[in-house]
Design a protein around this motif. Sequence first.
Motif, short mmCIF file in Angstrom:
data_model
loop_
_atom_site.label_atom_id
_atom_site.label_comp_id
_atom_site.label_asym_id
_atom_site.label_seq_id
_atom_site.Cartn_x
_atom_site.Cartn_y
_atom_site.Cartn_z
N SER A 38 -30.12 10.50 -32.88
CA SER A 38 -28.84 10.72 -33.55
C SER A 38 -28.94 11.89 -34.54
O SER A 38 -28.06 12.76 -34.58
N GLU A 39 -30.00 11.92 -35.32
CA GLU A 39 -30.19 12.98 -36.33
C GLU A 39 -30.16 14.37 -35.70
O GLU A 39 -29.59 15.31 -36.26
N PHE A 40 -30.78 14.50 -34.53
CA PHE A 40 -30.90 15.82 -33.90
C PHE A 40 -29.94 16.00 -32.73
O PHE A 40 -30.03 16.99 -32.00
N LYS A 68 -42.95 14.21 -29.75
CA LYS A 68 -43.14 14.65 -31.13
C LYS A 68 -43.07 16.18 -31.21
O LYS A 68 -42.41 16.74 -32.09
N HIS A 69 -43.74 16.84 -30.28
CA HIS A 69 -43.75 18.31 -30.26
C HIS A 69 -42.32 18.85 -30.15
O HIS A 69 -41.92 19.75 -30.89
N GLU A 70 -41.54 18.28 -29.24
CA GLU A 70 -40.17 18.76 -29.03
C GLU A 70 -39.27 18.43 -30.22
O GLU A 70 -38.46 19.26 -30.65
N ILE A 71 -39.42 17.25 -30.80
CA ILE A 71 -38.63 16.87 -31.98
C ILE A 71 -38.95 17.79 -33.15
O ILE A 71 -38.07 18.17 -33.93
N GLU A 72 -40.22 18.17 -33.28
CA GLU A 72 -40.60 19.09 -34.37
C GLU A 72 -39.90 20.45 -34.22
O GLU A 72 -39.54 21.07 -35.21
N HIS A 73 -39.70 20.90 -32.99
CA HIS A 73 -38.93 22.14 -32.78
C HIS A 73 -37.52 21.98 -33.36
O HIS A 73 -37.00 22.89 -34.00
N LEU A 74 -36.92 20.82 -33.14
CA LEU A 74 -35.57 20.58 -33.67
C LEU A 74 -35.60 20.44 -35.19
O LEU A 74 -34.75 20.99 -35.89
N TYR A 75 -36.59 19.73 -35.70
CA TYR A 75 -36.72 19.52 -37.15
C TYR A 75 -36.85 20.85 -37.89
O TYR A 75 -36.25 21.05 -38.94
N PHE A 82 -24.37 21.84 -23.52
CA PHE A 82 -23.12 22.57 -23.67
C PHE A 82 -22.29 22.13 -24.87
O PHE A 82 -21.28 22.72 -25.19
N GLU A 83 -22.71 21.07 -25.54
CA GLU A 83 -21.94 20.52 -26.66
C GLU A 83 -22.72 20.61 -27.97
O GLU A 83 -22.60 19.75 -28.83
N ASP A 84 -23.55 21.62 -28.13
CA ASP A 84 -24.36 21.82 -29.34
C ASP A 84 -25.35 20.71 -29.60
O ASP A 84 -25.75 20.47 -30.74
N GLY A 85 -25.76 20.04 -28.58
CA GLY A 85 -26.83 19.05 -28.67
C GLY A 85 -28.03 19.56 -27.89
O GLY A 85 -28.06 20.72 -27.46
N TYR A 86 -28.99 18.70 -27.71
CA TYR A 86 -30.22 19.07 -27.00
C TYR A 86 -30.60 17.98 -26.02
O TYR A 86 -30.31 16.80 -26.22
N ILE A 87 -31.27 18.39 -24.97
CA ILE A 87 -31.84 17.45 -24.00
C ILE A 87 -33.34 17.70 -23.96
O ILE A 87 -33.78 18.82 -23.71
#
Length: 92
Positions: free
Chosen positions: A22-24, A67-74, A45-50
């Motif tokens: 939810s946060e990201f 964790k690696h991918e979430i850190e990119h978002l963080y 396409f809706e400013d979210g990430y997959i």
Amino acid sequence: MKEIINRIEDGLTIEEYYALLSEFNCSVVEVDLPMNSDGFTIKDFEDGYIIYLNSLISERARRRAFKHEIEHLYYDDFSNKKSLLVKEAFGG
């Protein structure tokens, strides 16, 4: 949020897992990928990430990839493509 991210590899409660999603504004899909790829993230396409995780690797490796991918978002790496490319090139 960083405290939750740091505990990903040890396992999260379902509430913590959904709090991260939810946060990201992201979703996670597990698919068969080549063995040289643990996972990757794309902007939807809706400013979210997959986040795509390799279903052929161990659960521990999937947690590490998540964790690696979430850190990119963080760290907001997707707003600076050069930063993201440099991090990936040097194992960040």
